[in-house]
Design an enzyme around this catalytic site. Structure first.
Site, mmCIF file in Angstrom:
data_model
loop_
_atom_site.group_PDB
_atom_site.id
_atom_site.type_symbol
_atom_site.label_atom_id
_atom_site.label_comp_id
_atom_site.label_asym_id
_atom_site.label_seq_id
_atom_site.Cartn_x
_atom_site.Cartn_y
_atom_site.Cartn_z
ATOM 1 N N LYS A 138 0.855 -1.179 0.000
ATOM 2 C CA LYS A 138 0.000 0.000 0.000
ATOM 3 C C LYS A 138 0.886 1.222 0.000
ATOM 4 C CE LYS A 138 -2.056 -1.253 3.911
ATOM 5 N NZ LYS A 138 -2.954 -1.202 5.081
ATOM 6 N N HIS A 151 -9.925 -11.973 3.322
ATOM 7 C CA HIS A 151 -9.854 -10.652 3.951
ATOM 8 C C HIS A 151 -11.226 -10.314 4.542
ATOM 9 C CE1 HIS A 151 -9.373 -6.356 4.558
ATOM 10 N NE2 HIS A 151 -8.093 -6.504 4.381
#
Length: 279
Positions: free
Chosen positions: A160, A276
């Protein structure tokens, strides 16, 4: 008014095999028992109990309370245990699942997932359901073998932020692998954005992690996020496999839990699948 039930047709179809779900139910013992009875009906017939005559539906299709006991808490909760909560084990006929994973989840969670004061604590599958639903292809031990990491913690991190290019994310993946991270995954927000298209990102990140592995002698893996609309999900999973990804990340709350199960059981992919919790 009562419904009519032809026991002669229904009874031979019911094997007698049952699976159980343990629910944590808030409230006094009386309230918990009332909620448990509601679960038995809500998760099966979802129909006024008084309208169902004695017979096969009551005997077999209704959920059945097997036991109820005071909730004692666990290691993590310690002193935070609600004094008014109970564990209730409820069993269901395997036939209520129709041999379908989606329906199994519906029986376990169904409408009670929108009712307060009820939480699924444990699922106890029966032999038939264990044969039908294989579970993880790898599991923890299989993942350790894949990573050639028999001991110690497995280190896991995410690429990220959103907005970096595929090349910039690949540089991060390389640095993480060099630094000793075992599993390097896309953040769940990385999809197929213009700044980092899926195919380009997967190709570059796989190459970056493989380069690091050659330099360190370790076996880190890159795990791309394949969460996508239903028509694109299989294509992205196959592409990730072809490019050499070491696993797949999926958000089952968005794609559906059965989609995750299909990826795990697809022998053409045969990769670990990571779930997730978004959504």
């Amino acid at each position: 008014m009562q419904i009519k039930v032809d026991d002669g047709l229904l009874r031979p179809l019911i094997s007698g095999e049952r699976f159980s779900v343990i629910y944590k139910v808030l409230g006094t013992e009386t309230a918990a028992l009332a909620r448990a009875r509601d679960i038995c009906i809500e998760q099966t017939i979802e129909f006024p109990e008084e309208c169902v005559p004695e017979g096969a539906i009551r005997d077999s299709i209704f959920g059945r309370i097997e036991r109820i006991g005071k909730y004692q808490g666990n290691e993590e909760e310690k002193e935070e245990v609600d004094p008014e909560s109970y564990l209730v084990e409820i069993s269901y006929a395997v036939e209520t699942c129709a041999s379908e994973f989606t329906q199994l989840l519906n029986v376990i969670f169904g409408n009670i997932s929108i009712k307060p004061g009820i939480r699924v604590e444990k699922i106890l599958l029966s032999p038939t359901l264990f044969r039908l639903f294989r579970g993880p292809r790898f599991g923890i031990e299989g993942l350790r073998r894949l990573l050639q990491a028999d001991q110690g913690p497995l280190l896991f991190t995410a690429l990220k932020p959103l907005g970096l290019s595929a090349a910039e994310l690949a540089r991060l993946a390389y640095q993480f692998a060099i630094g000793g991270i075992d599993i390097i995954k896309d953040d769940h927000g990385l999809s197929n954005q213009i700044c980092s298209p899926f195919a380009e990102r997967v190709k570059l990140c796989v190459e970056a992690v493989q380069k690091a592995n050659r330099e360190t002698g370790r076996r880190a893996i890159y795990v791309p996020n394949v969460t996508a609309p239903a028509r694109l999900l299989p294509e992205r999973a196959r592409m990730a496999k072809e490019y050499g990804a070491g696993g797949l990340l999926i958000v089952p709350g968005l794609t559906g839990f059965d989609a995750m199960k299909e990826l795990a059981e697809d022998d053409r992919i045969a990769l670990p699948v990571f779930s997730h919790p978004a959504f």
